[in-house]
Scaffold this motif. Structure first.
Motif, PDB file in Angstrom:
ATOM      1  N   SER A  39       0.830  -1.214   0.000  1.00  0.00           N
ATOM      2  CA  SER A  39       0.000   0.000   0.000  1.00  0.00           C
ATOM      3  C   SER A  39       0.862   1.261   0.000  1.00  0.00           C
ATOM      4  CB  SER A  39      -0.962   0.009   1.189  1.00  0.00           C
ATOM      5  OG  SER A  39      -0.257   0.177   2.397  1.00  0.00           O
ATOM      6  N   ASN A  40       2.141   1.106   0.344  1.00  0.00           N
ATOM      7  CA  ASN A  40       3.092   2.207   0.289  1.00  0.00           C
ATOM      8  C   ASN A  40       4.007   2.089  -0.925  1.00  0.00           C
ATOM      9  OD1 ASN A  40       3.052   4.025   2.871  1.00  0.00           O
ATOM     10  ND2 ASN A  40       2.568   1.953   3.552  1.00  0.00           N
ATOM     11  N   ASP A  41       3.534   1.378  -1.948  1.00  0.00           N
ATOM     12  CA  ASP A  41       4.245   1.225  -3.221  1.00  0.00           C
ATOM     13  C   ASP A  41       5.621   0.568  -3.076  1.00  0.00           C
ATOM     14  OD1 ASP A  41       2.110   2.402  -4.633  1.00  0.00           O
ATOM     15  OD2 ASP A  41       2.895   4.406  -4.197  1.00  0.00           O
ATOM     16  N   ILE A  42       5.725  -0.377  -2.153  1.00  0.00           N
ATOM     17  CA  ILE A  42       6.954  -1.138  -1.970  1.00  0.00           C
ATOM     18  C   ILE A  42       6.641  -2.598  -2.296  1.00  0.00           C
ATOM     19  CG2 ILE A  42       8.722  -1.886  -0.336  1.00  0.00           C
ATOM     20  CD1 ILE A  42       8.109   0.691   1.262  1.00  0.00           C
ATOM     21  N   PRO A  43       7.201  -3.132  -3.383  1.00  0.00           N
ATOM     22  CA  PRO A  43       6.958  -4.530  -3.716  1.00  0.00           C
ATOM     23  C   PRO A  43       7.461  -5.430  -2.591  1.00  0.00           C
ATOM     24  CG  PRO A  43       8.122  -3.397  -5.495  1.00  0.00           C
ATOM     25  CD  PRO A  43       8.088  -2.476  -4.331  1.00  0.00           C
ATOM     26  N   ALA A  44       6.635  -6.377  -2.175  1.00  0.00           N
ATOM     27  CA  ALA A  44       7.000  -7.271  -1.070  1.00  0.00           C
ATOM     28  C   ALA A  44       6.528  -8.681  -1.373  1.00  0.00           C
ATOM     29  CB  ALA A  44       6.374  -6.772   0.225  1.00  0.00           C
ATOM     30  N   VAL A  45       7.278  -9.649  -0.857  1.00  0.00           N
ATOM     31  CA  VAL A  45       6.896 -11.053  -0.977  1.00  0.00           C
ATOM     32  C   VAL A  45       7.085 -11.721   0.382  1.00  0.00           C
ATOM     33  CG1 VAL A  45       7.435 -11.258  -3.434  1.00  0.00           C
ATOM     34  CG2 VAL A  45       9.194 -11.749  -1.747  1.00  0.00           C
ATOM     35  N   ILE A  46       6.381 -12.821   0.556  1.00  0.00           N
ATOM     36  CA  ILE A  46       6.496 -13.617   1.773  1.00  0.00           C
ATOM     37  C   ILE A  46       7.202 -14.907   1.412  1.00  0.00           C
ATOM     38  CG2 ILE A  46       5.205 -14.899   3.521  1.00  0.00           C
ATOM     39  CD1 ILE A  46       2.959 -12.839   3.171  1.00  0.00           C
ATOM     40  N   LYS A  47       8.164 -15.269   2.217  1.00  0.00           N
ATOM     41  CA  LYS A  47       8.892 -16.516   1.996  1.00  0.00           C
ATOM     42  C   LYS A  47       8.864 -17.309   3.293  1.00  0.00           C
ATOM     43  CE  LYS A  47      12.544 -18.560  -0.371  1.00  0.00           C
ATOM     44  NZ  LYS A  47      12.387 -19.067  -1.669  1.00  0.00           N
TER      45      LYS A  47
END
Length: 106
Positions: A39-47
């Motif tokens: 939502s803050n325009d930071i691409p994130a993934v969960i591993k």
């Protein structure tokens, strides 16, 4: 010799560009961090499982290295807000006790 599919190779190459920004205690918290970052325009993934992170407890939330500092600020800001909110709720819960303690008989 086992061959990897192109999709698997592409995904692993993509994940190599990501670094851990936080470890979540459970999947729900990890998803909350992921949503907050996105939502803050930071691409994130969960591993969830990684051989390199096997000794670490929790679920890794990862971002691109160039946005690591910004991601830390976003997560820390949210955690500080959550702590403040928790304190405010605690104060409201204790307000009933305070009103019993103070009488109008001064």
């Amino acid at each position: 010799m086992t061959k990897r599919s192109k999709k698997t190779q592409k995904l692993q190459t993509k994940l190599q560009e990501f670094v851990v920004v936080a470890f979540a205690e459970d999947l729900e918290q990890a998803r909350d961090y992921e949503t907050l970052l996105k939502s803050n325009d930071i691409p994130a993934v969960i591993k969830e499982h990684d051989e390199e992170l096997a000794n670490a407890k929790g679920i890794a939330v990862m971002v691109t290295e160039d946005l690591l500092d910004e991601a830390h600020v976003v997560i820390e800001s949210q955690d500080a807000y959550d702590d403040f909110y928790d304190l405010t709720l605690d104060d409201e819960d204790n307000s009933d006790l305070d009103s019993d303690f103070f009488d109008d008989d001064f």
